[in-house]
Scaffold this active site. Sequence first.
Site, PDB file in Angstrom:
ATOM      1  N   GLU A 292      41.397  37.224  37.129  1.00 38.04           N
ATOM      2  CA  GLU A 292      41.029  38.596  37.532  1.00 38.04           C
ATOM      3  C   GLU A 292      39.645  38.611  38.198  1.00 38.04           C
ATOM      4  O   GLU A 292      38.920  39.599  38.131  1.00 38.04           O
ATOM      5  CB  GLU A 292      41.043  39.566  36.336  1.00 38.04           C
ATOM      6  N   GLY A 293      39.291  37.534  38.854  1.00 37.85           N
ATOM      7  CA  GLY A 293      37.966  37.397  39.470  1.00 37.85           C
ATOM      8  C   GLY A 293      37.026  36.746  38.473  1.00 37.85           C
ATOM      9  O   GLY A 293      36.880  37.220  37.352  1.00 37.85           O
TER      10      GLY A 293
END
Length: 599
Positions: free
Chosen positions: A407-408
């Site tokens: 998710e980054g």
Amino acid sequence: MENNITRGGQFIVKEIQAENIFTPEDFTEEQKMMRDSVQEFVDRELWPNKERFEKKDYAFTEESMKKAGELGFLSVAVPESYGGLGMGFASTVLTCDYISGASGSFSTAFGAHTGIGTMPITLYGTEEQKQKYVPKLASGEWFGSYCLTEPGAGSDANSGKTKAELTEDGKHYKINGQKMWISNAGFCHLMIVFARIEDDKNITGFIVEYDPNNTNGITLGEEEHKLGIRASSTRQVFFNDTLVPVENMLAGRGEGFKIAMNALNIGRIKLAAACLDSQRRIVSKAVEYANERIQFKTPIANFGAIRKKIADMATSTYAGESATYRAAGDIENRIKMRLENGNSHQEAELKGVEEFAIECSVLKVAVSEDAQICADEGIQIFGGMGFSEDTPMESAWRDARITRIYEGTNEINRLLSVGMLIKKAMKGHVDLLGPAMAVGEELMGIPDFTTPDYDELFAEEKAILAKLKKAFLMVAGSAVQKYGTELEENQQLLLAAADILIEIYMAESTILRTEKLAHSKGKETVKEQIAMAQLYLYNAVETIAQKGKEGIISFAEGDEQRMMLMGLRRFTKYENYPNVIELREIIASKVIAENGYCF
């Protein structure tokens, strides 16, 4: 409602009232029933079978996902018109929270399917696409995956090389390329695939069906051998002249990057939630062991070194809950407000989450790192046994490690949080300039040496929070003035500023939740929660003092540097320092007496 909820990022310049935030104590009866149902499913189906997840039983993960679908857990966020339960955003977060306690493998499969596998169609699909695909995904008849990452395109998602070429008859796009780290690839029926059409600046999203009996040019690599989340199916996916009907384009041409980024915003707060029940269970298992393990003729729970760990673990868990549900409530209120103003469900949810993208990034970083630390301390409390696969701690530690990457990465999310705040200020959505100038004038003025009278609960803590916000405005404001548009090139400075921003949001959320709780139940009833809020703030102040100094001396010199460091000391100073050891004793005594996390 519009008067009572802040805009995203406004917490840094505005005093927030406790009565206006959502907390776990505000769960409705419907939400409590959902929580209890999810917990029962985890305790019955998943926790007793943790070993199967650790032995890479991918079939068991798929089987468990089907059971979750039958119970309706995959459809919480899906509108009723497409076969879902149509519950609010906070309920979606709650489900992600409590379904994630037993195994990171299942948690990843669940999150990939319900979030980035289903939500892009729900939020960006045409009516025909939604009617065709979403009911199957909501029920668990089909499972979804999300094909974005490539060998050369990770954090730089828009640089993907996968190509989509329109066929001569204009009826299909032909996709060629390679994707990697694709969760659920081994048992998915549908892929959200991102590819570039011709030389477009931005990638485009496509809905691609997958049938192992008719692969349509899709080949799966072998299951990846990973540090953690071992039974989460993770494979490379290769596309070789894969034909996709033109009507399966998701949103418009070149809209893929926007879809990817907004899907990640939603994924970030859900990832924070997905760490929470794991933390609760780690704390509880560590306390149970500490109460049972006898050394030097006494349970190790009686030793101060162990009690410190337990208090810190419980505090970070409580803070994570407080901040995650605060943001979930703010997002839900913003969605409701947009719906009342005539927005469609798609637009309301997209804009509602996008509004609080800063908070989503803050949560992703803070809670994932706290979960890793919590698992690490859990191993330490178990000692040599903690390093053994016979106890749940080592798998919890391994599973927690990925949360700082997907998710980054946390580094990307730190940079994003400050970058997005500055962009909001430039758009006039958050007034940073006025408060930053006021802080500058305050630094030039004569300090107020009078000692305030702090009689009310959290009066001094709130005064400190206000000063910490000034510290952020001082550092960030001066950095923007010095570097202007080149600020983004000074990543280490931005990382320091992000840590200040993160600590302020987490500390404030913990204090506001506890203040609201004390008002409803009385201070004596929640003395342990008060101790946790005070302990978290103390640690936040120490972090902000360090990160603020690091930032200031990186860009200021001479008199300016001396003045700013003097201001930082003023902004990170208590009038009455709390007895930190006493606070930890209050917290540890309660958790140890209850034999587990009890808040």
